[in-house]
Enzyme design. Structure first.
Site, PDB file in Angstrom:
ATOM      1  N   TRP A 127       0.772  -1.146   0.142  1.00  7.49           N
ATOM      2  CA  TRP A 127      -0.002  -0.034   0.096  1.00  7.49           C
ATOM      3  C   TRP A 127       0.841   1.353   0.119  1.00  7.49           C
ATOM      4  O   TRP A 127       1.818   1.245   0.908  1.00  7.49           O
ATOM      5  CB  TRP A 127      -0.749   0.082   1.236  1.00  7.49           C
ATOM      6  N   ASP A 208      -0.466  -5.763   9.262  1.00  8.16           N
ATOM      7  CA  ASP A 208      -1.393  -4.734   8.924  1.00  8.16           C
ATOM      8  C   ASP A 208      -2.676  -5.537   8.567  1.00  8.16           C
ATOM      9  O   ASP A 208      -2.653  -6.155   7.434  1.00  8.16           O
ATOM     10  CB  ASP A 208      -0.925  -3.842   7.707  1.00  8.16           C
ATOM     11  N   ALA A 210      -6.425  -4.739   7.606  1.00  8.08           N
ATOM     12  CA  ALA A 210      -7.553  -3.690   7.266  1.00  8.08           C
ATOM     13  C   ALA A 210      -8.759  -4.391   6.552  1.00  8.08           C
ATOM     14  O   ALA A 210      -9.600  -3.254   6.290  1.00  8.08           O
ATOM     15  CB  ALA A 210      -6.959  -2.815   6.400  1.00  8.08           C
ATOM     16  N   LYS A 243     -13.257  -0.482   6.832  1.00 10.30           N
ATOM     17  CA  LYS A 243     -13.997  -1.121   5.726  1.00 10.30           C
ATOM     18  C   LYS A 243     -14.896  -2.451   6.449  1.00 10.30           C
ATOM     19  O   LYS A 243     -16.009  -2.397   5.853  1.00 10.30           O
ATOM     20  CB  LYS A 243     -12.776  -1.961   4.861  1.00 10.30           C
TER      21      LYS A 243
HETATM   22  C1  LMR Z   1      -6.906   2.325  -0.307  1.00  8.94           C
HETATM   23  O1  LMR Z   1      -5.867   1.775  -0.415  1.00  8.94           O
HETATM   24  O2  LMR Z   1      -7.588   3.095  -1.220  1.00  8.94           O
HETATM   25  C2  LMR Z   1      -7.595   2.742   0.997  1.00  8.94           C
HETATM   26  O3  LMR Z   1      -6.791   2.062   1.953  1.00  8.94           O
HETATM   27  C3  LMR Z   1      -7.917   3.804   1.277  1.00  8.94           C
HETATM   28  C4  LMR Z   1      -6.422   5.014   1.461  1.00  8.94           C
HETATM   29  O4  LMR Z   1      -6.669   5.457   2.612  1.00  8.94           O
HETATM   30  O5  LMR Z   1      -5.720   4.791   0.717  1.00  8.94           O
END
Ligand code: LMR
Length: 393
Positions: A127, A208, A210, A243
């Site tokens: 991410w 992590d 989520a 989420k």
């Molecule tokens: C994403 O990856 O789109 C979500 O986790 C929202 C974000 O804050 O980036």
């Protein structure tokens, strides 16, 4: 003072949200930011959550400070949801945090305080926000191989080779489930092998999580985390409720620390509280108090689980529908991985130019690395979408 500042580039995912909102085309399609959407393209408040919220508003007697750890009932309930009933309570401590991102940040800063200049290994890719969050907390970033863009599969042998060569005491970030941005997850057997290597190299796992409940189910999605918690001496977790409870803007998350023993766990959580105090002080209470009531009320918990399961199944159906439409249009199995992946995201393997062309010519918005948000897929527009994607190839 401000004249010395350069204009910040900003986060690509959030910038895409802005571009989408500003696009006047009526047929635009948002496959960008990771927000769940229903068939109408809306992100509704979950019904169990709305009921718990009404209860909270009716019963909250004061808005006085709660404390640095946040709502302790929430902390207990959410830790049990993540770690299961049987975890070792004597050496696990939890602190409520402002979303999963807040948890990532405070845990990272606490670790950087424990070991200045510590290295954290993140998957390639991960991410996008992991990297600036960890860097600004004082950790050094390194990458381990994770995803094979050509096949859409996890490069597990390469990942293991990297784990085997990591210096003792380094930190390894693992996505608990529903890997963001790839959607490619570890199997149960692979989590076991990762556990072996973490122990062998004396590495600290940082999980992590989520998207618990978005992949294979609430229990299944926590299996990797629970497996590690049952084996390793120390572990840290950043958990998000954004989420799976759909409380995005309420900012609800938690940092969970497991120490070698009660005394070390207490020391670590005291440092975590200090980090929070120095940055934002106390976490927002409302969302966490609502989730606490939901999880402590059996009828509401069941209702929430059913709603979450329906969301999960919807994403699975959309995955299968898109994979099959892409198979037809491309006359190949190139995109079959979309049906195998789990969670909200898959990476299609398109070039940045192809992603730009989909946005400019077809008003289809996805993140620049060709990550799509599966929940944003149009139930009745998969064929058209697949045709547009294949046309760019
Ligand atoms: C994403 O990856 O789109 C979500 O986790 C929202 C974000 O804050 O980036």
């Amino acid at each position: 003072m401000f004249e010395t500042l350069a204009k910040a580039e900003g986060d690509k995912i959030l910038a895409l949200m802005g571009m989408y909102r500003a696009d006047p085309r009526a047929n635009k399609l948002d496959l960008g930011v990771g927000v769940y959407k229903n068939q109408k393209g809306e992100t509704p408040i979950m019904s169990a959550l709305a009921k718990a919220e009404q209860w909270q508003v009716a019963n909250q007697a004061s808005k006085s400070y709660v404390g640095l750890a946040g709502d302790v009932g929430f902390n207990d309930a959410i830790t049990t949801l993540a770690l299961g009933e049987g975890y070792d309570k004597s050496r696990v401590r939890t602190q409520q945090a402002p979303g999963g991102s807040g948890a990532l940040r405070i845990v990272a800063e606490m670790l950087a305080g424990a070991k200045p200049g510590a290295t954290i290994w993140v998957s390639d890719p991960t991410w996008a926000n992991h990297i600036p969050t960890f860097t600004s907390a004082g950790l050094v970033i390194k990458h381990y191989p994770y995803f094979d863009a050509a096949t859409g599969q996890v490069r597990f042998d390469d990942m293991c080779e990297a784990l085997s060569a990591m210096p003792q005491g380094d930190i390894v970030l693992l996505h608990g489930c529903c890997h963001n941005p790839t959607g490619a997850n570890l199997t149960g057997e692979q989590w076991q092998k990762v556990g072996d290597l973490l122990l062998e190299r004396d590495l600290l796992p940082f999980i992590d999580i989520a998207y618990q409940g978005f992949g294979d189910g609430l229990e299944e999605d926590a299996a990797g985390l629970r497996h590690l918690a049952s084996r390793v001496p120390e572990l840290v977790v950043a958990l998000s409720c954004s989420k799976n409870f759909a409380v995005y803007c309420d900012r609800v998350g938690a940092a969970i620390l497991m120490g070698r023993n009660a005394e070390e766990a207490d020391k670590a959580i005291s440092q975590l509280a200090l980090v929070a105090r120095k940055s934002y002080s106390m976490p927002p209470n409302h969302g966490a108090a609502v989730i606490r009531h939901l999880l402590e009320t059996p009828a509401l918990k069941t209702e929430w689980q059913d709603e979450l399961e329906a969301m999960r199944m919807r994403m699975l159906t959309l995955r299968q529908g898109l994979a099959s439409a892409l198979r037809q249009h491309s006359n190949s199995d190139r995109f079959d991985f979309v049906a195998q992946h789990r969670g909200m995201f898959s990476r299609l393997g398109l070039s940045p130019a192809q992603v730009d062309s989909l946005r400019e010519e077809h008003a289809i918005y996805m993140v620049g690395d060709s990550r799509i948000n599966v929940a944003g897929l149009p139930d009745d527009g998969l064929d058209e979408l697949a045709a547009a994607i294949v046309a760019t190839l």
